[in-house]
Design an enzyme around this catalytic site. Sequence first.
Site, PDB file in Angstrom:
ATOM      1  N   THR A  51      39.718  40.628   9.515  1.00 18.31           N
ATOM      2  CA  THR A  51      39.426  40.675   8.083  1.00 18.31           C
ATOM      3  C   THR A  51      40.008  39.487   7.339  1.00 18.31           C
ATOM      4  OG1 THR A  51      39.365  43.095   8.144  1.00 18.31           O
ATOM      5  CG2 THR A  51      39.673  42.083   5.998  1.00 18.31           C
ATOM      6  N   SER A  88      38.810  42.657  15.305  1.00 18.40           N
ATOM      7  CA  SER A  88      39.915  43.129  16.144  1.00 18.40           C
ATOM      8  C   SER A  88      39.529  44.305  17.026  1.00 18.40           C
ATOM      9  CB  SER A  88      41.122  43.508  15.272  1.00 18.40           C
ATOM     10  OG  SER A  88      40.775  44.550  14.379  1.00 18.40           O
ATOM     11  N   THR A 102      43.335  44.083  11.538  1.00 20.67           N
ATOM     12  CA  THR A 102      44.341  45.142  11.455  1.00 20.67           C
ATOM     13  C   THR A 102      44.089  46.307  12.414  1.00 20.67           C
ATOM     14  OG1 THR A 102      43.104  46.100   9.606  1.00 20.67           O
ATOM     15  CG2 THR A 102      44.935  44.631   9.074  1.00 20.67           C
ATOM     16  N   ASP A 103      42.888  46.434  12.972  1.00 20.38           N
ATOM     17  CA  ASP A 103      42.594  47.585  13.834  1.00 20.38           C
ATOM     18  C   ASP A 103      43.483  47.619  15.068  1.00 20.38           C
ATOM     19  OD1 ASP A 103      40.756  48.485  12.104  1.00 20.38           O
ATOM     20  OD2 ASP A 103      38.986  48.110  13.341  1.00 20.38           O
TER      21      ASP A 103
END
Length: 544
Positions: A44, A91, A124-125
Amino acid sequence: MRISPPAAVAAHRWLAGLLLSAASAVAMAQAAQPHVVVLATGGTIAGAGASAANSATYAAAKVPVDKLLAGLPELASVAKVSGEQVFQIASESFTNEHLLKLGQRVSALSKQADVDGIVITHGTDTLEETAYFLNLVVRTNKPIVVVGSMRPGTALSADGALNLYDAVSVAASKDAAGKGVLVTMNDEPRAKSSLSSTMAKTPSDTSSATVHALPTLPGQADRLLRELEWKVIRRLDGLLQGDYRTLMRGSGLDLADLREYQPHDDVRHIDWNVTARLNLPHVRVFTEDREMTAWFLLDLSPSISFGPEGHSKRDILTGFVAVLSRLLTRHGNRVGAMLYGGASGQAERAVDTVLPPRSSRAHVLHLVHRLLAPDAKARTTSKAGGAATELHRLLRTGLANLRRRSTVFVVSDFISAPGWEKPLAQLAQRHDVVAVRLLDPLELELPDVGLITLRDAESGEQLQVDTHDAAFRRRFARLAAEREAVLREGLARAGADTLELSTDDDLVDALLRFMDMRQRRVRAPRGAPSTLSPAGAAALPTAA
């Protein structure tokens, strides 16, 4: 006023010297700045959307690293920054191959003398999993910072620029050295359970950042993870479990076959209608579930610390659990663990730690960390007057808490007070149980090395013996053989398959033997439980 030629020459030289001094000062200031390399992987923080007012709809991994850095001219006052595009993916698309490539690149950069810090931009995943992985495999005191964002850079409320600035500031700070892999986030909407403690001293330039430090693990974790990913998993993947069926017995509902009842069959699977018609007991055979739950019941009592340095029974236990856990979780199966110390001095505590079953890679790393943590090592250190291991406590705890049918690995050296046979048999009636027995060749036969001191790992009692005495060595071997016979008889009566792992055994070969045993059990389910010795010879003991 008119300046004479000699005065003009002198003034020109003075001005040139002043400019040269200023340029040298600037060059020295730039040279004194730390060099931080930004490795971009997408996510992101590199995302872009069609509308600045809408941060919900955007495409991740669109902005290249040179454009990210060009949008932050303020970085020039913090460090000398260079960028490198490693990947440009979201991610959730991170695979083991991506992790290994990233780990290799970070490790190579950390060894360069002209690199003072490393920043990884990430989605961030899977940000925490990547940070944990790098913390295990990269050995360096240089700061390594993983950073992401919750909104793309095109949004009005974009947080990526500030997060990246903070990450570079942390990587350029001497206070961040030696703290392992760090994660910086300006906006933290959820707790990150896989990250541990906040840095004791946050660099002064990053007061707005939330900085987390991952715990540094022993060197064994690095070796174990490399073995898991590069040496073991690639050789074993697909053998334990195929794309459609696992070699572990599941709790499926699809009827596959009917056959005559055999000893050790689950009586709950008897088909009473067929039994009445044929006047012989018959059991239903079900198609195995594609997904399963595996539990590791781990004996961490002092006796498992016995063995060669770096290859003790505890090291074998850790390697076996790590490799098998990762093999299972790679295909969506869940693994849990119960850890029993046995020497904690608290008789009422049957289990020290329970890790609920999960299927993520981070969960496997957490399990390995618990096995390598200092408190786990302390449990394997005996004290004078310590109590004997009571393995039946661990087994009864598993029997009481494991409600759903699972595959249960009981990993122990089975040096325990009597009474473990009955709960193991009860556990095998409800679950698919594999007894993994740890042993060392010196427990079976003593070498001729002269006068030595033997110490009881459980009680701490010491005894001096003369191994030059051939009669003593024969008595020791005879008693060890008698104990072996009693132990194997007890395991056979319990109806559990047995895998013996020796400290001088190769882990890959041992697991290949185990998988061969499981394949034979699936193809010929009516046999008695199997026992595989470290030499690889399978014996089918007679059931009592």
